[in-house]
Each structure stands twice: as structure tokens, then as C-alpha cells.
Design an enzyme around this catalytic site. Sequence first.
Site, PDB file in Angstrom:
ATOM      1  N   GLY A  13       1.066  -1.248   0.014  1.00 47.40           N
ATOM      2  CA  GLY A  13      -0.094  -0.305   0.174  1.00 47.40           C
ATOM      3  C   GLY A  13       1.004   1.044   0.235  1.00 47.40           C
ATOM      4  O   GLY A  13       1.995   1.099   0.959  1.00 47.40           O
ATOM      5  N   HIS A 179      -9.653  -1.203  18.634  1.00 44.18           N
ATOM      6  CA  HIS A 179      -8.991  -0.229  17.878  1.00 44.18           C
ATOM      7  C   HIS A 179     -10.565   0.130  17.297  1.00 44.18           C
ATOM      8  O   HIS A 179     -11.028   0.258  16.198  1.00 44.18           O
ATOM      9  CB  HIS A 179      -8.830  -0.654  16.091  1.00 44.18           C
ATOM     10  CG  HIS A 179      -7.678   0.880  16.262  1.00 44.18           C
ATOM     11  ND1 HIS A 179      -7.439   2.206  16.587  1.00 44.18           N
ATOM     12  CD2 HIS A 179      -7.716   1.177  14.607  1.00 44.18           C
ATOM     13  CE1 HIS A 179      -6.850   2.648  15.934  1.00 44.18           C
ATOM     14  NE2 HIS A 179      -6.918   2.413  14.949  1.00 44.18           N
TER      15      HIS A 179
HETATM   16  N1  APR Z   1      -2.604  -4.523  -3.521  1.00 44.48           N
HETATM   17  C1  APR Z   1      -1.693  -3.179  -2.652  1.00 44.48           C
HETATM   18  N2  APR Z   1      -2.568  -2.088  -2.859  1.00 44.48           N
HETATM   19  C2  APR Z   1      -3.592  -1.858  -3.010  1.00 44.48           C
HETATM   20  C3  APR Z   1      -4.589  -3.168  -2.721  1.00 44.48           C
HETATM   21  C4  APR Z   1      -3.429  -3.626  -3.489  1.00 44.48           C
HETATM   22  N3  APR Z   1      -4.443  -5.338  -3.128  1.00 44.48           N
HETATM   23  N4  APR Z   1      -6.531  -2.523  -2.620  1.00 44.48           N
HETATM   24  C5  APR Z   1      -4.903  -1.125  -2.490  1.00 44.48           C
HETATM   25  N5  APR Z   1      -4.104  -0.558  -2.478  1.00 44.48           N
HETATM   26  C6  APR Z   1      -3.611   0.150  -2.450  1.00 44.48           C
HETATM   27  C7  APR Z   1      -4.270   1.505  -3.144  1.00 44.48           C
HETATM   28  O1  APR Z   1      -4.578   1.681  -4.025  1.00 44.48           O
HETATM   29  C8  APR Z   1      -4.048   3.281  -2.569  1.00 44.48           C
HETATM   30  O2  APR Z   1      -2.688   3.777  -2.611  1.00 44.48           O
HETATM   31  O3  APR Z   1      -4.065   0.973  -0.847  1.00 44.48           O
HETATM   32  C9  APR Z   1      -3.677   2.285  -0.472  1.00 44.48           C
HETATM   33  C10 APR Z   1      -4.337   2.724   0.135  1.00 44.48           C
HETATM   34  O4  APR Z   1      -3.976   4.114   0.411  1.00 44.48           O
HETATM   35  P1  APR Z   1      -5.209   5.319   1.050  1.00 44.48           P
HETATM   36  O5  APR Z   1      -6.389   5.694  -0.206  1.00 44.48           O
HETATM   37  O6  APR Z   1      -4.003   6.981   0.886  1.00 44.48           O
HETATM   38  O7  APR Z   1      -5.204   5.023   2.578  1.00 44.48           O
HETATM   39  P2  APR Z   1      -4.601   4.960   3.950  1.00 44.48           P
HETATM   40  O8  APR Z   1      -5.025   6.555   4.284  1.00 44.48           O
HETATM   41  O9  APR Z   1      -2.356   4.888   3.293  1.00 44.48           O
HETATM   42  O10 APR Z   1      -5.230   3.761   4.323  1.00 44.48           O
HETATM   43  C11 APR Z   1      -4.858   3.312   4.766  1.00 44.48           C
HETATM   44  O11 APR Z   1      -4.945   2.185   6.639  1.00 44.48           O
HETATM   45  O12 APR Z   1      -4.967   2.852   8.625  1.00 44.48           O
HETATM   46  C12 APR Z   1      -5.675   2.334   7.404  1.00 44.48           C
HETATM   47  O13 APR Z   1      -8.342   2.517   7.658  1.00 44.48           O
HETATM   48  C13 APR Z   1      -6.695   2.928   7.018  1.00 44.48           C
HETATM   49  O14 APR Z   1      -7.758   1.174   6.328  1.00 44.48           O
HETATM   50  C14 APR Z   1      -6.988   2.922   5.585  1.00 44.48           C
HETATM   51  C15 APR Z   1      -5.269   2.080   5.848  1.00 44.48           C
END
Ligand code: APR
Length: 316
Positions: A13, A179
Site C-alpha cells: 500500500g 481499535h
Molecule cells: N495491493 C496493494 N495496494 C493496494 C491494494 C492491493 N490489493 N488495494 C488497494 N491498495 C492501495 C491503494 O491503491 C492505495 O494506494 O492501498 C492504498 C491505500 O492508501 P490510501 O487510500 O491513501 O489509504 P490510507 O490513508 O493509507 O489508509 C490505508 O490504513 O489506517 C488504515 O483505515 C486505514 O484501512 C486504511 C489503511
Amino acid sequence: MSVGKKFKIASIGAGNVGASVAQYCLELELGDVVLTDIVEGLPQGKALDMTQAGPIRGYSCQAVGTNDYKDLAGADLVIITAGLPRKPGMTRLDLLEKNGGIISGICENVKQYAPDAIVIVVTNPLDTMVYLAHKKLGFPPNRVIGMAGCLDSARMRAFVAMELGVSMKNVDTMVLGSHGDDMVPLPQYTVVSGIPITKLMPQDRIDAIVDRTRKGGGEIVQLLKTGSAYYAPAASAVRMAQSVLRDEKQLLPCAAYLTGQYGLDDIFMGVPCILGKDGVERIVELDITEAEKASLHKSAEEVRTGIKQLQELGLL
Ligand code: APR
């Protein structure tokens, strides 16, 4: 895991939390980072940008970005932040289904390409996602850890420091449970340089801090409007990573697999853990009040509801 070598850390991610995780890992020189995402170019661009900050910030570890899980090969530690943050109109169940699917897919790849890694899960809803990850990975439970209590206790520490006008470094606390709104902050274990906060502020201020801690994530979502917190969540995950990779044996609240501790079994919940090179090396059982015990069990019921929903969705 051998201590003393240069570690490989995978941040899965490359969104707000994942990129911040990568950056903090580089700043601490914990190891080289593989930033992974499904969006083409995003992890590559952010990784290159972060690496180029190295000469100025003074770190020599590097980040590489990828869309290919094969690049996880040999990772010592995997931090999973991939998934959707909850958006307006989205139910808890929608989030569970969407992120449950994402976590399942990721874990298949981690199992294949980084079978010896220690895994830290950050994706929400945390306690159910880390349970799902544990089942999908099939790793021993000490190698699968959820990040939640570190963040909740950091928030509480900040609120106490702000209230008393003291250094945050002097404040320590412990938060148990899931959480979310049902977490169990423990004022009796909250101290400022060894002095219990009960001696430093009135009960109504302690209650207000406990309440603000419980709603800490929501407060930031309301302010940001388009996403959720990421600096403190990433810093918390990296604190856990540091303790594992450097075998520091820090005692931190983490979501760990329980096998009877606190009267709970077959569930991941926030408890005090000693983190070292083997992951969760020990769970510490604290003496807590009957009321705190009841809150902890209520918190566990919420988590079990989530697990049941994962089963009904066919994800478990
Ligand atoms: N594999 C890799 N990356 C993925 C996948 C996957 N299968 N599915 C989604 N993503 C990526 C998205 O493309 C995005 O870049 O995960 C990233 C999530 O980033 P954000 O939307 O910025 O979310 P973020 O604020 O980082 O939060 C992510 O952490 O704190 C927790 O509640 C929050 O569940 C959420 C997670």
C-alpha cells in the site's frame, strides 16, 4: 531473523499510511524498503522521490516501488496498509468486505514470496483484518501483529501532555482492547515521569482525555474530510517494526493473538506485548479492574461480530 544485517522491509500500500511508513523506515535507517501498490507508477514515483531525499536527510537506505509481489522475495518484515479508508455512505460491513478481499489477496502473495517475514497489519477494521491475515498466512501467531494500541496510546500521551503542559516524552500510558470506540484506555497505568495522572489532574479531565482518545481517529477524519490519519498511524507501525528488527524488546500495546490471556481465546486484541526479533515474544497480563475487564470483553464481542461477518461473507 538474524540481527545486524541490512533488512528488507515491504510496505504494501503506497497511499498515505504506506508512504509515510516507508519514509519513517528510511529516516531511521531500519532497512531498504519495497513500496508496493496496485496503482501503476504510484509506488515507483514515491519510492524514487523518497530515495532522492536521502542525500539531504542523511540516510543511505533506499526505497524501490513495484506493482509486482514477486519483489517481496526475502522481505524480513511486511507492513500491510493497503485498503480503503472508510468513506461517507460506506457501512462497516462494506468496509469489512472490501478490505477483507484486499487483505486475503495480499496474504496469499506474502505467504508465497515472504514466508519467513514478520507481518504488521495496519488496515482497518484492524482487529478483524489482523485475524483474517493470520488465518490466510498460516504463520505462527507471534509473527502476525496488528497496529492499533501503539497509535491509541500515542494519542492519549499527546492529550495528557497537552493538558498538563509537559513534554510528551515524559508521558506513558497503556490502551487495551479493540481499535475503535470500544478500546480500553487505562488511566491507572498512565504516568508522567512515574507520577500517576490521578495525582496531577481531576477525574473529569481524565474522563475527557479517555473519551477523546476513544474518538481520536474520528476527530481527524472529521477535520480532513477526505481521508483518515496517517502520520501517527505510520509512526506507530514503524515503532513496532523498529523493536522487531533491532530486537529491542519494547513493551508496546499491539493486537496480538490471544490464547486465554485476559480470559480471551482465538481472537486478536490490543494487549501489552514485548516485541523482538521473533515478533510478539511475550504478552503481559496486567492487573485491571472489574470495570476494565468488562469493557475489554465488550470490546472482544465487537471483534467477534466482525469475524462472524467475515465468515458469512465467505472470506474466512
Ligand atoms: N495491493 C496493494 N495496494 C493496494 C491494494 C492491493 N490489493 N488495494 C488497494 N491498495 C492501495 C491503494 O491503491 C492505495 O494506494 O492501498 C492504498 C491505500 O492508501 P490510501 O487510500 O491513501 O489509504 P490510507 O490513508 O493509507 O489508509 C490505508 O490504513 O489506517 C488504515 O483505515 C486505514 O484501512 C486504511 C489503511
